[in-house]
Design an enzyme around this catalytic site. Structure first.
Site, PDB file in Angstrom:
ATOM      1  NE  ARG A 166      75.094  25.705   9.808  1.00  0.00           N
ATOM      2  CZ  ARG A 166      74.928  24.979   8.699  1.00  0.00           C
ATOM      3  NH1 ARG A 166      74.481  25.552   7.612  1.00  0.00           N
ATOM      4  NH2 ARG A 166      75.241  23.714   8.679  1.00  0.00           N
ATOM      5  CB  THR A 176      67.359  27.089  14.528  1.00  0.00           C
ATOM      6  OG1 THR A 176      68.634  27.677  14.875  1.00  0.00           O
ATOM      7  CG2 THR A 176      66.605  26.748  15.808  1.00  0.00           C
ATOM      8  CG  ASP A 227      82.085  21.642  11.033  1.00  0.00           C
ATOM      9  OD1 ASP A 227      80.973  21.709  11.577  1.00  0.00           O
ATOM     10  OD2 ASP A 227      82.994  22.488  11.220  1.00  0.00           O
ATOM     11  CG  ASP A 252      84.150  20.245  13.921  1.00  0.00           C
ATOM     12  OD1 ASP A 252      84.458  20.982  14.868  1.00  0.00           O
ATOM     13  OD2 ASP A 252      83.034  19.707  13.810  1.00  0.00           O
TER      14      ASP A 252
HETATM   15  O1  LIG Z   1      75.867  29.844   5.750  1.00  0.00           O
HETATM   16  P1  LIG Z   1      75.564  29.212   7.081  1.00  0.00           P
HETATM   17  O2  LIG Z   1      74.413  28.244   6.988  1.00  0.00           O
HETATM   18  O3  LIG Z   1      75.372  30.213   8.174  1.00  0.00           O
HETATM   19  O4  LIG Z   1      76.787  28.263   7.453  1.00  0.00           O
HETATM   20  C1  LIG Z   1      78.101  28.654   7.322  1.00  0.00           C
HETATM   21  C2  LIG Z   1      78.756  28.824   8.661  1.00  0.00           C
HETATM   22  O5  LIG Z   1      78.863  27.554   9.310  1.00  0.00           O
HETATM   23  C3  LIG Z   1      80.217  27.349   9.696  1.00  0.00           C
HETATM   24  O6  LIG Z   1      80.475  27.823  10.960  1.00  0.00           O
HETATM   25  P2  LIG Z   1      80.081  26.997  12.293  1.00  0.00           P
HETATM   26  O7  LIG Z   1      78.728  27.384  12.766  1.00  0.00           O
HETATM   27  O8  LIG Z   1      80.325  25.549  12.049  1.00  0.00           O
HETATM   28  O9  LIG Z   1      81.086  27.578  13.352  1.00  0.00           O
HETATM   29  P3  LIG Z   1      82.656  27.278  13.494  1.00  0.00           P
HETATM   30  O10 LIG Z   1      83.338  28.028  12.370  1.00  0.00           O
HETATM   31  O11 LIG Z   1      82.981  27.812  14.825  1.00  0.00           O
HETATM   32  O12 LIG Z   1      82.861  25.785  13.384  1.00  0.00           O
HETATM   33  C4  LIG Z   1      80.986  28.123   8.635  1.00  0.00           C
HETATM   34  O13 LIG Z   1      82.304  28.393   8.984  1.00  0.00           O
HETATM   35  C5  LIG Z   1      80.146  29.356   8.456  1.00  0.00           C
HETATM   36  O14 LIG Z   1      80.425  30.385   9.391  1.00  0.00           O
HETATM   37  O1  LIG Z   2      79.046  22.360   4.694  1.00  0.00           O
HETATM   38  C1  LIG Z   2      79.159  23.138   5.656  1.00  0.00           C
HETATM   39  C2  LIG Z   2      78.094  23.999   6.046  1.00  0.00           C
HETATM   40  C3  LIG Z   2      78.283  24.839   7.092  1.00  0.00           C
HETATM   41  N1  LIG Z   2      79.455  24.825   7.765  1.00  0.00           N
HETATM   42  C4  LIG Z   2      80.476  24.007   7.390  1.00  0.00           C
HETATM   43  O2  LIG Z   2      81.541  24.029   8.023  1.00  0.00           O
HETATM   44  N2  LIG Z   2      80.290  23.175   6.365  1.00  0.00           N
HETATM   45 MG   LIG Z   3      81.906  24.526  12.185  1.00  0.00          MG
END
Ligand SMILES: O=P(O)(O)OC[C@H]1O[C@H](OP(=O)(O)OP(=O)(O)O)[C@H](O)[C@@H]1O
Ligand SMILES: O=c1cc[nH]c(=O)[nH]1
Ligand SMILES: [Mg+2]
Length: 209
Positions: free
Chosen positions: A104, A108, A200, A203
């Site tokens: 994400r 944006t 997160d 993370d």
């Molecule tokens: O509903 P949304 O607003 O799209 O957010 C949710 C997304 O955000 C996080 O991923 P992230 O972008 O942090 O990637 P990662 O899993 O690699 O940390 C989470 O694991 C989802 O995939």
């Molecule tokens: O709360 C949140 C939203 C998006 N992605 C995450 O990992 N945590």
């Molecule tokens: Mg993430």
């Protein structure tokens, strides 16, 4: 309209509390996500079809039941969805696993796809998209569109924690997709994080912050 199921089993709810706790470290966080994914898999497979089977117990011939062999595909959204795969495979070991890589964009909040690799026969499988977080819904929405474009016919979505905003997006865009959650939280904050949420997920799973 797709149904929203909040899986309120006490073991799921208990473990989710420690997943949310900011003092839970990476090792324990990963173990708890794995355990909750297994418990959620138990609930989500409740309607799998069975077929009759005749066996011999040590006492007599008996009519019993075995799984009818419905084909399942697990689709974790990278990275955080990976933390739920092994727990689910413990209960559904014959499932195939397809990967969708999305992150994400922090400015944006829109998802950016960087990888996709799916089982060949996704149109014959019931697909379960897995991601701990459903926030704005952008990542799950894009993933489901991607799967449908490639022929997927039956899709469910399984997340640990969702915001109402994300649930609405999936209900509107994919009324055929049922959603399975451990918790439906209050809202999103100004950075698109789920409140109260768990921070997160990627993370915390991989220790990258
Ligand atoms: O509903 P949304 O607003 O799209 O957010 C949710 C997304 O955000 C996080 O991923 P992230 O972008 O942090 O990637 P990662 O899993 O690699 O940390 C989470 O694991 C989802 O995939
Ligand atoms: O709360 C949140 C939203 C998006 N992605 C995450 O990992 N945590
Ligand atoms: Mg993430």
């Amino acid at each position: 309209m797709g149904k929203v199921h909040v899986l309120d089993h006490p073991l799921i709810q208990h473990k989710l509390t420690y997943i949310r706790d900011k003092d839970t470290g990476t090792k324990e966080f990963r173990e708890l996500v794995d355990e909750v994914a297994m418990l959620m898999a138990f609930e989500i497979t409740r309607n799998l079809p069975l077929q009759e089977k005749t066996i011999n117990t040590p006492v007599m011939e008996a009519q019993t039941k075995v799984l009818a062999g419905k084909k399942i595909g697990l689709i974790p959204i990278l990275r955080a969805g990976l933390g739920m795969v092994d727990g689910m495979l413990k209960l559904i070991p014959a499932a195939r696993v397809g990967h969708v890589g999305l992150y994400r964009d922090p400015e944006t909040l829109k998802p950016v796809e960087y990888y996709i690799k799916l089982p060949k026969d996704i149109e014959e499988r019931e697909l379960i998209v897995i991601d701990p977080m459903l926030a704005t819904g952008g990542s799950a929405n894009d993933t489901i569109h991607s799967l449908k474009k490639r022929g997927a016919k039956q899709i469910r979505l399984m997340c640990l924690v969702a915001a109402p905003e994300g649930v609405e997006v999936i209900k509107e865009e994919h009324p055929d997709v049922d959603i399975y959650l451990a918790a439906l939280d209050d809202k999103l904050d100004d950075h698109g994080y789920i409140v109260p949420g768990l921070g997160d997920a990627g993370d915390r799973l991989f220790g990258t912050k």
